[in-house]
Design an enzyme around this catalytic site. Structure first.
Site, PDB file in Angstrom:
ATOM      1  N   GLY A   1       0.811  -1.212   0.000  1.00 19.89           N
ATOM      2  CA  GLY A   1       0.000   0.000   0.000  1.00 19.89           C
ATOM      3  C   GLY A   1       0.843   1.260   0.000  1.00 19.89           C
ATOM      4  CG  ASP A   2       3.440   2.108   3.176  1.00 21.88           C
ATOM      5  OD1 ASP A   2       2.739   3.049   3.575  1.00 21.88           O
ATOM      6  OD2 ASP A   2       3.716   1.116   3.875  1.00 21.88           O
TER       7      ASP A   2
END
Length: 653
Positions: free
Chosen positions: A452-453
């Site tokens: 997600g980062d």
């Protein structure tokens, strides 16, 4: 029994590695910004701390290492007449506070030294500094202590003995002076000493230390039906917004600033060191506190257990001036909210709102965090977060995620919302009444921690390039998929991929293990099969190939105003993508002699059309024992001929 001298040295050796050097670097940078512009540094302490305060001011008014203009720094104990008069008239508790009110102006900095952090006159000075509008810093002994609590920021030395604390403070004074010198004497932006095309990404968010304990589990414990882990080894990395910042550094041409809070403890020092190693500029807002640690126990690429420590929010100080400056420079801003309090900082939210007005801001939210600020270009919650944030309990499918994105778009002051859906990609909603954009992901297996980062970082950088949100989320899904395929967080400790590390550093590593460095150079405009043949042959002559390419300006001087056809950044990207190329360096001169002197290749390669003549840079390469060779040239391939052919075809249409 350990001799007293040995015990003293051992205590110092234990305390020094925990010294918050990153924060001292930040302080030095701020002093270098403010003092030449007219601000002052006021310093105070008692006893041995007074001596160290005067040591610091003397180095700044005079010089530490570098020759520079004198800087305004005042030790508040050094004027004996003033000290005795204030003590006589107002009492010893006011001896520093009254001077702070007399000399201090908004924008000045007050640095207070106290081994205990409890001295009444120092605490009174801190209060006076805050009331007068000064930035208040503290050098203290172990945290928590009252002085650290009332200061904007503190560096706290974790040592039991006063002498050890004072000696660490002296080291801190020298580090602070060195940081000031570095920032005042480094090349200024725009002088050509830094990359002219470098852009800045500011990452804002909560930081933690991620720790993976990995081993082999091939049997169950006789005590309970749990796996027995053997051969365990531990690996640390920055977590939360820290991981996003590190992932962002893998994109050439970007400078990364991280605005966060880091606890003043051993995990905090470890996170700091890892971020420094990755080249991330850290602006720390925390005044004290404990760094969260997330530990995963893993075997066979699966997590068996996770446990978290230090989950309490960190106390945060006022917003440093440098944060606003970095936001003003940023090409894009990314907020990674991990629900630990930083996005509720009022001054920071105001600054982010201002930044969102004229640059893309991407917000990765958390159910325990705060809503995005007005003007946010793109919010990227995952399905689980969207369920909690929207309250929409529909099915976890494309239709359900689209509905949740629409609800969040209506509730938040954001322009678009993309729900990230793990292995199913993402869905982007710009108008609740319009059609959503589905961005499916390729199948990929692996550790998804940090995916997600990676997605959020790519989205922010793509928007900064002027691309549409639909392009940004498509590129982001692909980048997250590639991250998982590469091993997820394990890829951070793997050898750097070609083009992601500094070519000079890559060459140094090859030499350190006894390998040969090969260099080749040229314009490489309109990359074709002839270029590929040259580069593949050159790579076979050694262990790494570093390619030098002429800058756009250099090509124009050599080839004419209509060249290059392909810009230097795209040429470098295409070359970097070739398996045979280990790194690319752009040089601005007509010939690469100056740049070659830094690399000092063992072998310098040119195409066979140079055969029979003396290559211009041969004398230089041979001066350090290098060898110049030519390799067979692939007939029928010439950039100039190809351009003429295309022009002729265009003219006949």
């Amino acid at each position: 029994m350990t001799p007293p001298g040995t015990a003293h040295i051992q205590a110092l050796a234990a305390a020094l590695p925990l010294l918050d050097t990153g924060r001292l670097q930040d302080w030095g940078r701020l002093l270098a910004d403010r003092l030449p512009a007219g601000s002052r540094l006021l310093v105070a302490g008692n006893g041995g701390s007074a001596a160290e305060a005067q040591h610091l001011t003397s180095e700044l008014v005079g010089r530490f290492h570098a020759e520079r203009a004198p800087l305004s720094a005042i030790a508040l104990h050094a004027d004996s007449s003033t000290v005795t008069a204030i003590t006589n008239d107002y009492g010893p508790e006011q001896v520093f506070a009254r001077q702070v009110r007399a000399h201090g102006r908004p924008g000045d900095i007050l640095l207070l030294l106290s081994t205990s952090g409890t001295s009444p006159n120092v605490l009174a000075a801190a209060t006076a500094g805050r009331e007068t509008g000064l930035t208040v810093w503290a050098l203290t002994g172990p945290a928590p202590n009252p002085l650290a609590d009332v200061s904007d920021q503190a560096v706290c030395v974790d040592a039991a003995q006063v002498a050890t604390v004072q000696e660490c403070h002296l080291v801190a004074v020298h580090l602070l002076c060195a940081a000031v010198d570095t920032h005042l004497t480094e090349p200024a932006p725009g002088t050509g000493a830094e990359r002219a095309d470098a852009r800045r990404l500011v990452v804002v968010g909560d930081v933690l230390l991620d720790r993976d304990v990995t081993g082999t589990a091939d049997r169950l414990s006789p005590e309970a039906p749990v796996p027995v882990l053997v051969g365990a080894r531990s690996a640390d990395r920055p977590g939360g917004a820290g991981l996003a910042a590190v992932l962002a550094t893998r994109n050439p041409g970007w400078q990364i600033t991280l605005v966060c809070g880091i606890g003043q403890d051993e995990p905090g020092a470890r996170v700091r060191a890892l971020l420094d190693e990755a080249g991330v500029e850290v602006i720390d807002l925390a005044t004290s506190g404990t760094t969260p640690v997330k530990t995963r126990v893993r075997a066979a690429d699966r997590t068996l257990l996770r446990f978290d420590t230090g989950t309490a929010p960190l106390p945060l100080g006022p917003l440093p001036v440098l944060v606003r400056a970095r936001l003003a420079e940023a090409a894009a801003v990314l907020v990674c909210d991990y629900g630990r309090g930083i996005t509720s900082h009022d001054e920071l939210r105001q600054a982010l709102t201002g930044a969102a007005a004229d640059r893309p801001l991407v917000w990765d939210p958390h159910p325990k965090g705060t809503a995005p600020v007005p003007g946010t270009a793109l919010a990227v919650p995952n399905t689980d977060e969207a369920l909690l944030l929207s309250g929409h309990l529909g099915p976890r499918d494309l239709a359900g995620d689209t509905a949740r994105a629409g609800q969040l778009l209506a509730a938040w002051p954001v322009k678009q919302v993309a729900i990230t859906r793990g292995r199913d990609g993402a869905v982007l909603v710009a108008d609740p009444d319009g059609h959503p954009l589905a961005a499916p992901a390729r199948p990929a297996a692996g550790d998804t921690c940090g995916a997600g980062d990676q997605l959020a970082v790519t989205a922010a950088m793509t928007l900064a390039a002027g691309r549409l949100p639909s392009h940004a989320i498509t590129a982001a899904v692909e980048a997250a998929t590639g991250y998982v395929e590469a091993g997820g967080p394990a890829s951070l400790t793997a050898p750097p991929a070609p083009g992601h590390a500094n070519p000079l550093e890559l060459a140094a590593r090859v030499r350190a293990r006894g390998g040969k460095v090969v260099g080749a150079g040229g314009c490489f405009d309109l990359l074709h099969a002839g270029h590929l043949s040259l580069l593949e042959q050159a790579r076979r002559l050694g262990d790494i190939l570093i390619v030098y390419i002429n800058s756009d300006a250099s090509v124009r001087r050599l080839k004419g105003e209509d060249r290059p056809v392909v810009g230097e950044r795209e040429r470098a990207a295409l070359l970097t993508a070739l398996d045979c190329v280990g790194g690319v360096i752009v040089f601005g001169e007509d010939t690469p002699e100056k740049a070659l002197a830094e690399l000092r290749p063992d072998i310098w390669v040119k195409g066979g059309d140079y055969a029979g003549g003396r290559i211009a840079e041969a004398d230089l390469v041979e001066s350090w024992g290098g060898e110049v060779v030519t390799v067979p040239f692939l007939d029928g391939h010439s950039t100039t001929t190809r351009i003429r052919h295309v022009a002729q075809q265009a003219g006949t249409r």
